[in-house]
Design a protein around this motif. Structure first.
Motif, mmCIF file in Angstrom:
data_model
loop_
_atom_site.group_PDB
_atom_site.id
_atom_site.type_symbol
_atom_site.label_atom_id
_atom_site.label_comp_id
_atom_site.label_asym_id
_atom_site.label_seq_id
_atom_site.Cartn_x
_atom_site.Cartn_y
_atom_site.Cartn_z
ATOM 1 N N ALA A 9 0.836 -1.204 0.000
ATOM 2 C CA ALA A 9 0.000 0.000 0.000
ATOM 3 C C ALA A 9 0.870 1.253 0.000
ATOM 4 C CB ALA A 9 -0.937 -0.002 1.210
ATOM 5 N N ASN A 74 3.275 11.933 -9.208
ATOM 6 C CA ASN A 74 2.620 10.996 -8.277
ATOM 7 C C ASN A 74 1.165 11.430 -8.104
ATOM 8 O OD1 ASN A 74 2.708 13.183 -6.375
ATOM 9 N ND2 ASN A 74 4.799 12.597 -5.856
ATOM 10 N N ALA A 75 0.449 10.721 -7.265
ATOM 11 C CA ALA A 75 -0.962 11.078 -7.047
ATOM 12 C C ALA A 75 -1.091 12.410 -6.321
ATOM 13 C CB ALA A 75 -1.659 9.980 -6.245
ATOM 14 N N THR A 76 -0.138 12.710 -5.455
ATOM 15 C CA THR A 76 -0.227 13.941 -4.664
ATOM 16 C C THR A 76 -0.201 15.173 -5.578
ATOM 17 O OG1 THR A 76 0.882 12.820 -2.854
ATOM 18 C CG2 THR A 76 0.850 15.225 -2.778
ATOM 19 N N LEU A 79 -3.487 15.312 -7.491
ATOM 20 C CA LEU A 79 -4.615 15.792 -6.676
ATOM 21 C C LEU A 79 -4.502 17.294 -6.432
ATOM 22 C CD1 LEU A 79 -4.703 12.723 -4.307
ATOM 23 C CD2 LEU A 79 -6.669 13.541 -5.638
ATOM 24 N N HIS A 100 -6.590 10.700 2.566
ATOM 25 C CA HIS A 100 -5.136 10.771 2.751
ATOM 26 C C HIS A 100 -4.762 12.258 2.809
ATOM 27 C CE1 HIS A 100 -0.892 10.390 1.393
ATOM 28 N NE2 HIS A 100 -0.966 9.142 1.804
ATOM 29 N N ALA A 102 -2.856 13.654 1.016
ATOM 30 C CA ALA A 102 -2.728 14.135 -0.367
ATOM 31 C C ALA A 102 -3.978 14.902 -0.810
ATOM 32 C CB ALA A 102 -2.471 12.972 -1.315
ATOM 33 N N ALA A 152 -10.377 3.847 -2.403
ATOM 34 C CA ALA A 152 -10.116 2.876 -1.337
ATOM 35 C C ALA A 152 -9.339 3.581 -0.232
ATOM 36 C CB ALA A 152 -9.328 1.689 -1.871
ATOM 37 N N ASN A 154 -6.606 3.950 2.524
ATOM 38 C CA ASN A 154 -5.284 3.341 2.733
ATOM 39 C C ASN A 154 -5.097 2.861 4.164
ATOM 40 O OD1 ASN A 154 -5.116 6.057 3.683
ATOM 41 N ND2 ASN A 154 -2.900 5.904 3.685
ATOM 42 N N ASP A 179 -9.729 9.883 -5.742
ATOM 43 C CA ASP A 179 -8.346 9.535 -5.458
ATOM 44 C C ASP A 179 -8.239 8.010 -5.538
ATOM 45 O OD1 ASP A 179 -5.927 8.868 -4.375
ATOM 46 O OD2 ASP A 179 -6.273 9.789 -2.413
ATOM 47 N N ALA A 181 -5.448 6.283 -5.668
ATOM 48 C CA ALA A 181 -4.068 5.863 -5.366
ATOM 49 C C ALA A 181 -4.024 4.429 -4.837
ATOM 50 C CB ALA A 181 -3.432 6.822 -4.359
ATOM 51 N N GLN A 182 -5.008 4.046 -4.010
ATOM 52 C CA GLN A 182 -4.971 2.705 -3.416
ATOM 53 C C GLN A 182 -5.741 1.669 -4.220
ATOM 54 O OE1 GLN A 182 -3.175 1.421 -1.069
ATOM 55 N NE2 GLN A 182 -2.292 3.319 -0.304
ATOM 56 N N THR A 202 -1.758 6.944 -8.919
ATOM 57 C CA THR A 202 -0.314 6.926 -8.753
ATOM 58 C C THR A 202 0.217 5.711 -9.489
ATOM 59 O OG1 THR A 202 1.404 7.391 -7.121
ATOM 60 C CG2 THR A 202 -0.076 5.572 -6.601
ATOM 61 N N HIS A 204 3.124 3.966 -8.834
ATOM 62 C CA HIS A 204 4.083 3.080 -8.158
ATOM 63 C C HIS A 204 3.453 2.095 -7.181
ATOM 64 C CE1 HIS A 204 4.047 5.280 -4.240
ATOM 65 N NE2 HIS A 204 3.580 6.248 -5.011
ATOM 66 N N LYS A 205 2.123 2.095 -7.086
ATOM 67 C CA LYS A 205 1.474 1.146 -6.161
ATOM 68 C C LYS A 205 0.874 0.009 -6.998
ATOM 69 C CE LYS A 205 0.315 4.907 -2.929
ATOM 70 N NZ LYS A 205 0.915 4.831 -1.606
HETATM 71 C C1 LIG Z 1 -5.233 7.102 -0.558
HETATM 72 C C2 LIG Z 1 -3.945 7.715 -1.005
HETATM 73 N N1 LIG Z 1 -3.980 8.866 -1.692
HETATM 74 C C3 LIG Z 1 -2.856 9.466 -2.129
HETATM 75 C C4 LIG Z 1 -1.621 8.915 -1.886
HETATM 76 C C5 LIG Z 1 -0.421 9.624 -2.380
HETATM 77 O O1 LIG Z 1 0.238 8.896 -3.358
HETATM 78 P P1 LIG Z 1 1.666 9.406 -3.857
HETATM 79 O O2 LIG Z 1 2.606 9.212 -2.700
HETATM 80 O O3 LIG Z 1 1.993 8.542 -4.999
HETATM 81 O O4 LIG Z 1 1.542 10.821 -4.202
HETATM 82 C C6 LIG Z 1 -1.529 7.718 -1.181
HETATM 83 C C7 LIG Z 1 -0.212 7.124 -0.897
HETATM 84 O O5 LIG Z 1 0.064 6.565 0.117
HETATM 85 C C8 LIG Z 1 -2.718 7.110 -0.727
HETATM 86 O O6 LIG Z 1 -2.694 5.977 -0.020
#
Ligand SMILES: Cc1ncc(COP(=O)(O)O)c(C=O)c1O
Length: 394
Positions: A9, A74-76, A79, A100, A102, A152, A154, A179, A181-182, A202, A204-205
């Motif tokens: 995760a 990345n997702a951050t 977003l 998150h 983010a 989802a 995290n 979002d 990401a998960q 994102t 990388h997950k």
């Molecule tokens: C629900 C959720 N949103 C956003 C992120 C941010 O992802 P990233 O670190 O790739 O920006 C994460 C990463 O842990 C996440 O779990």
């Protein structure tokens, strides 16, 4: 890899060989930047980026133009780009307690500039109160501009009822920002069926790409104002960013090697089918939960959520979360993540905002033997604690 990796995760530290090979091939044989220059290496780089956009769009069930997928690191970043690019003075954002940082922190930045923020609560079973959501969306005569939903959690591993939440948001004229990401790569996503306007992912997950990859899918007809500006390789004369996607949102040189790796990860998933990946990870999660639940002193906090992602979050009586994760790694080679997981409000939902918890997360390469060994490691530490500090008994 040395040890048992149960921190998917956070990032998929294990990746299919095809991903590594694609990154190496790109660096060895392509090396140029997509969208810059007209020579054959730059064109090949551009083809890889386009194939990756198209593969991602297919993964998300998005019809139409693959140019609706814009890359970010990345997702951050994705977003932030969506929130800052969609929200105007006087607007309001509704988000959830499962968010998150983010999402939580960019919204806090906007709130400090006068944007309204409404946070809806959540149940420890991962549920959302639709009446509360409706009230939040309606506001006091100022309907929300954006509803941000984590597909989802995290921390809980549960999947939110995105389609129903989106239906309610659209009834108030709000934009649905998800979002993923998960969830991306772990759970099937269909942006059309789910009513998603903007999806942040994102790389990388669950999508199995390298770090430094991620992005936004933006529904046709929805335009996000650029937050960052700079060179796009074409249409260079105007001082403003081009109108067309994805250039509109993509200033500067793209992460070519990362995008090549992400393409390989997404293609690997497409071959197996995300539904099959999800079924496998769900079975592993259930096995892990069952074994952990039978250990004296273990408190599993995350819900079973069979439709969710492969996360089990817990505490063990008599040992702080950070110490447990440390011992699991040092004494048993089991890699997990302790703390608040950048989502303190989700921990509050589970009642562990003060203590944090340890998160186990399975992924594509996890085996039943690893799950059993990890549960065995927890059992051994829990027993050791009971023997050395009997006061820790449940
Ligand atoms: C629900 C959720 N949103 C956003 C992120 C941010 O992802 P990233 O670190 O790739 O920006 C994460 C990463 O842990 C996440 O779990």
């Amino acid at each position: 890899m040395d040890g048992i990796y149960l921190d998917y995760a956070a990032t998929s530290a294990l990746r299919p060989d095809a991903v590594t090979e694609a990154v190496v091939r790109y660096l060895r044989e392509v090396g140029a930047t997509p969208g810059r220059s007209g020579h054959h290496l730059a064109l090949e780089a551009g083809r890889i980026a386009l194939r990756c956009r198209a593969a991602l769009a297919r993964t998300f069930g998005a019809e139409g133009d693959p140019g609706r997928v814009a890359f970010f690191p990345n997702a951050t970043y994705a977003l932030n780009a969506a929130l800052h690019g969609l929200v105007r003075p006087g607007d309001r954002v509704v988000r959830t307690a499962f968010d998150h940082n983010a999402v939580r922190r960019p919204v806090a930045v906007l709130a400090a500039r006068g944007i309204g923020e409404t946070v809806i609560g959540g149940g420890a079973d991962g549920s959302v109160d639709f009446a509360e959501l409706d009230d939040a969306l309606a506001g006091d005569g100022r309907p929300a501009r954006v509803l941000a939903i984590p597909h989802a959690s995290n921390v809980l591993g549960s999947v939110l009822p995105v389609a129903e939440m989106a239906r309610r948001a659209h009834a108030h004229g709000s934009i649905v920002l998800v979002d993923a990401a998960q969830s991306a790569g772990h759970v099937p996503i269909d942006v059309m069926e789910m009513g998603i306007d903007v999806l942040a992912f994102t790389g990388h997950k669950g999508l199995l790409g390298p770090q430094g990859t991620g992005g936004l899918w933006v529904r046709e007809g929805m335009e996000i104002d650029p937050v960052w500006a700079g060179g796009t390789g074409g249409d260079s004369m105007p001082a403003g960013m081009p109108d067309a996607m994805p250039d509109r949102l993509e200033p500067g040189t793209l992460n070519g090697p990362g995008i090549a790796g992400l393409l390989a990860g997404v293609e690997w998933l497409a071959e197996r089918g995300i539904a099959a990946v999800h079924a496998r990870e769900t079975a592993l999660k259930a096995r892990l939960r069952e074994r952990l639940a039978s250990i004296e002193g273990v408190r599993i906090l995350s819900p079973a959520a069979p439709d969710g992602v492969g996360i089990v979050t817990l505490t063990v009586d008599g040992i702080p979360a950070n110490r447990l994760a440390h011992r699991l790694d040092r004494e048993h080679g089991v890699m997990t993540r302790a703390g608040l997981h950048c989502a303190p409000e989700a921990h509050a939902v589970l009642g562990c905002a003060e203590t944090g918890a340890v998160r186990f997360s399975v992924g594509w390469a996890t085996t039943e033997a690893e799950v059993d060994a990890a549960a065995g490691a927890v059992a051994s530490i829990a027993e050791d604690i009971r023997e050395t500090s009997p006061g820790a008994r449940g």
